[in-house]
Design a protein around this motif. Structure first.
Motif, PDB file in Angstrom:
ATOM      1  N   SER A  13      -3.101  -3.891  -4.565  1.00  0.00           N
ATOM      2  CA  SER A  13      -4.398  -3.833  -3.527  1.00  0.00           C
ATOM      3  C   SER A  13      -5.138  -5.278  -3.747  1.00  0.00           C
ATOM      4  N   ASP A  14      -4.871  -6.100  -4.744  1.00  0.00           N
ATOM      5  CA  ASP A  14      -5.427  -7.454  -5.113  1.00  0.00           C
ATOM      6  C   ASP A  14      -4.703  -8.376  -4.438  1.00  0.00           C
ATOM      7  N   ALA A  15      -3.497  -8.281  -4.389  1.00  0.00           N
ATOM      8  CA  ALA A  15      -2.642  -9.511  -4.029  1.00  0.00           C
ATOM      9  C   ALA A  15      -2.708  -9.957  -2.633  1.00  0.00           C
ATOM     10  N   PRO A  16      -2.991 -11.159  -2.219  1.00  0.00           N
ATOM     11  CA  PRO A  16      -3.447 -11.536  -0.793  1.00  0.00           C
ATOM     12  C   PRO A  16      -2.169 -11.349   0.052  1.00  0.00           C
ATOM     13  N   LEU A  17      -2.447 -11.144   1.183  1.00  0.00           N
ATOM     14  CA  LEU A  17      -1.255 -10.822   2.065  1.00  0.00           C
ATOM     15  C   LEU A  17      -0.629 -12.034   2.461  1.00  0.00           C
ATOM     16  N   GLY A  18       0.694 -12.064   2.182  1.00  0.00           N
ATOM     17  CA  GLY A  18       1.633 -13.228   2.344  1.00  0.00           C
ATOM     18  C   GLY A  18       2.283 -13.590   1.179  1.00  0.00           C
ATOM     19  N   THR A  42      -2.642  -0.391   3.007  1.00  0.00           N
ATOM     20  CA  THR A  42      -3.744   0.483   3.371  1.00  0.00           C
ATOM     21  C   THR A  42      -4.081   1.188   1.943  1.00  0.00           C
ATOM     22  N   ALA A  43      -5.075   1.956   1.849  1.00  0.00           N
ATOM     23  CA  ALA A  43      -5.175   2.850   0.671  1.00  0.00           C
ATOM     24  C   ALA A  43      -3.998   3.576   0.001  1.00  0.00           C
ATOM     25  N   ARG A  44      -3.099   3.944   0.879  1.00  0.00           N
ATOM     26  CA  ARG A  44      -2.066   4.760   0.547  1.00  0.00           C
ATOM     27  C   ARG A  44      -0.656   4.231   0.582  1.00  0.00           C
ATOM     28  N   GLU A  45      -0.483   3.080   1.114  1.00  0.00           N
ATOM     29  CA  GLU A  45       0.846   2.285   1.372  1.00  0.00           C
ATOM     30  C   GLU A  45       0.666   0.997   1.452  1.00  0.00           C
ATOM     31  N   CYS A  46       1.920  -0.074   1.114  1.00  0.00           N
ATOM     32  CA  CYS A  46       2.037  -1.355   1.387  1.00  0.00           C
ATOM     33  C   CYS A  46       3.377  -1.601   2.283  1.00  0.00           C
ATOM     34  N   THR A  47       3.127  -2.636   2.933  1.00  0.00           N
ATOM     35  CA  THR A  47       4.544  -3.102   3.526  1.00  0.00           C
ATOM     36  C   THR A  47       5.069  -4.519   3.077  1.00  0.00           C
ATOM     37  N   VAL A  48       6.504  -4.328   2.717  1.00  0.00           N
ATOM     38  CA  VAL A  48       6.912  -5.553   2.488  1.00  0.00           C
ATOM     39  C   VAL A  48       8.072  -6.071   3.353  1.00  0.00           C
ATOM     40  N   ARG A  49       7.789  -7.358   3.748  1.00  0.00           N
ATOM     41  CA  ARG A  49       8.897  -7.879   4.857  1.00  0.00           C
ATOM     42  C   ARG A  49       9.883  -8.413   3.897  1.00  0.00           C
ATOM     43  N   THR A  50      11.116  -7.873   4.151  1.00  0.00           N
ATOM     44  CA  THR A  50      12.452  -8.335   3.508  1.00  0.00           C
ATOM     45  C   THR A  50      13.131  -9.054   4.366  1.00  0.00           C
ATOM     46  N   ARG A  51      14.256  -9.410   3.828  1.00  0.00           N
ATOM     47  CA  ARG A  51      15.279 -10.207   4.827  1.00  0.00           C
ATOM     48  C   ARG A  51      15.568  -9.325   5.926  1.00  0.00           C
ATOM     49  N   SER A  53      14.071  -5.950   6.968  1.00  0.00           N
ATOM     50  CA  SER A  53      13.277  -5.362   7.706  1.00  0.00           C
ATOM     51  C   SER A  53      11.897  -5.064   7.010  1.00  0.00           C
ATOM     52  N   ASP A  54      10.883  -4.591   7.608  1.00  0.00           N
ATOM     53  CA  ASP A  54       9.943  -4.115   6.842  1.00  0.00           C
ATOM     54  C   ASP A  54       9.997  -2.930   6.465  1.00  0.00           C
ATOM     55  N   VAL A  55       9.626  -2.804   4.844  1.00  0.00           N
ATOM     56  CA  VAL A  55       9.880  -1.710   4.175  1.00  0.00           C
ATOM     57  C   VAL A  55       8.288  -1.157   3.886  1.00  0.00           C
ATOM     58  N   VAL A  56       8.142   0.139   4.194  1.00  0.00           N
ATOM     59  CA  VAL A  56       6.664   0.619   3.939  1.00  0.00           C
ATOM     60  C   VAL A  56       6.895   1.328   2.754  1.00  0.00           C
ATOM     61  N   ILE A  57       6.159   1.416   1.720  1.00  0.00           N
ATOM     62  CA  ILE A  57       6.097   2.024   0.295  1.00  0.00           C
ATOM     63  C   ILE A  57       4.866   2.683   0.092  1.00  0.00           C
ATOM     64  N   GLY A  58       4.896   4.045  -0.199  1.00  0.00           N
ATOM     65  CA  GLY A  58       3.882   4.712  -0.782  1.00  0.00           C
ATOM     66  C   GLY A  58       3.308   4.189  -2.133  1.00  0.00           C
ATOM     67  N   LEU A  59       2.047   4.097  -2.048  1.00  0.00           N
ATOM     68  CA  LEU A  59       1.635   3.337  -3.512  1.00  0.00           C
ATOM     69  C   LEU A  59       1.883   4.374  -4.744  1.00  0.00           C
ATOM     70  N   GLY A  60       1.943   5.832  -4.280  1.00  0.00           N
ATOM     71  CA  GLY A  60       2.099   6.621  -5.454  1.00  0.00           C
ATOM     72  C   GLY A  60       3.677   6.617  -5.882  1.00  0.00           C
ATOM     73  N   LEU A  61       4.428   6.013  -5.145  1.00  0.00           N
ATOM     74  CA  LEU A  61       5.897   5.767  -5.673  1.00  0.00           C
ATOM     75  C   LEU A  61       6.039   4.660  -6.404  1.00  0.00           C
ATOM     76  N   VAL A  62       5.256   3.704  -6.573  1.00  0.00           N
ATOM     77  CA  VAL A  62       5.358   2.380  -7.189  1.00  0.00           C
ATOM     78  C   VAL A  62       5.329   2.512  -8.697  1.00  0.00           C
ATOM     79  N   VAL A  63       6.350   2.037  -9.246  1.00  0.00           N
ATOM     80  CA  VAL A  63       6.379   2.043 -10.773  1.00  0.00           C
ATOM     81  C   VAL A  63       6.175   0.517 -11.310  1.00  0.00           C
ATOM     82  N   ALA A  64       6.366  -0.509 -10.718  1.00  0.00           N
ATOM     83  CA  ALA A  64       6.334  -1.774 -10.875  1.00  0.00           C
ATOM     84  C   ALA A  64       6.183  -2.702  -9.793  1.00  0.00           C
TER      85      ALA A  64
END
Length: 82
Positions: A13-18, A42-51, A53-64
Motif C-alpha cells: 500500500s505504501d510502496a510507490p508505483l514503479g 486498490t484497497a483489495r489487490e495489486c498488479t505486478v508487471r512481470t516479464r 504479463s501483468d499479475v493481479v494479486i488479491g492482498l488477502g493472499l499475500v504472505v510476503a
C-alpha cells in the motif's frame, strides 16, 4: 531501535508505483512469487508487471512482499559464452 517490519499488505500500500517488488502469495496447492514492477493497486489487490504479463494479486493472499534491486541488464541472444 529499528522500526517494526511492515506487514506485506502495508508495504504494498505504501510502496510507490514503479517500485520493483517480489510478492509471495497463495495459490491452489501452495505458494508462488511475482517479480516485477508494481504498476497498480486498490484497497483489495495489486498488479505486478512481470516479464510475461501483468499479475493481479488479491492482498488477502499475500504472505510476503519486499522491494528488490533493479534487474541486471539482459545479455543479447545468440552470443556464445567464452
Amino acid at each position: 531501535m529499528s522500526s517494526p517490519i511492515p506487514q506485506p499488505q502495508q508495504f504494498l500500500s505504501d510502496a510507490p508505483l514503479g517500485t520493483r517488488v517480489v510478492v509471495r502469495y497463495r495459490i491452489d496447492g501452495g505458494l508462488t512469487d511475482a517479480l516485477g514492477e508494481l504498476v497498480a493497486r486498490t484497497a483489495r489487490e495489486c498488479t505486478v508487471r512481470t516479464r510475461r504479463s501483468d499479475v493481479v494479486i488479491g492482498l488477502g493472499l499475500v504472505v510476503a512482499a519486499k522491494a528488490v534491486p533493479p534487474a541486471p541488464p539482459r545479455r543479447p541472444r545468440g552470443h556464445a559464452l567464452p
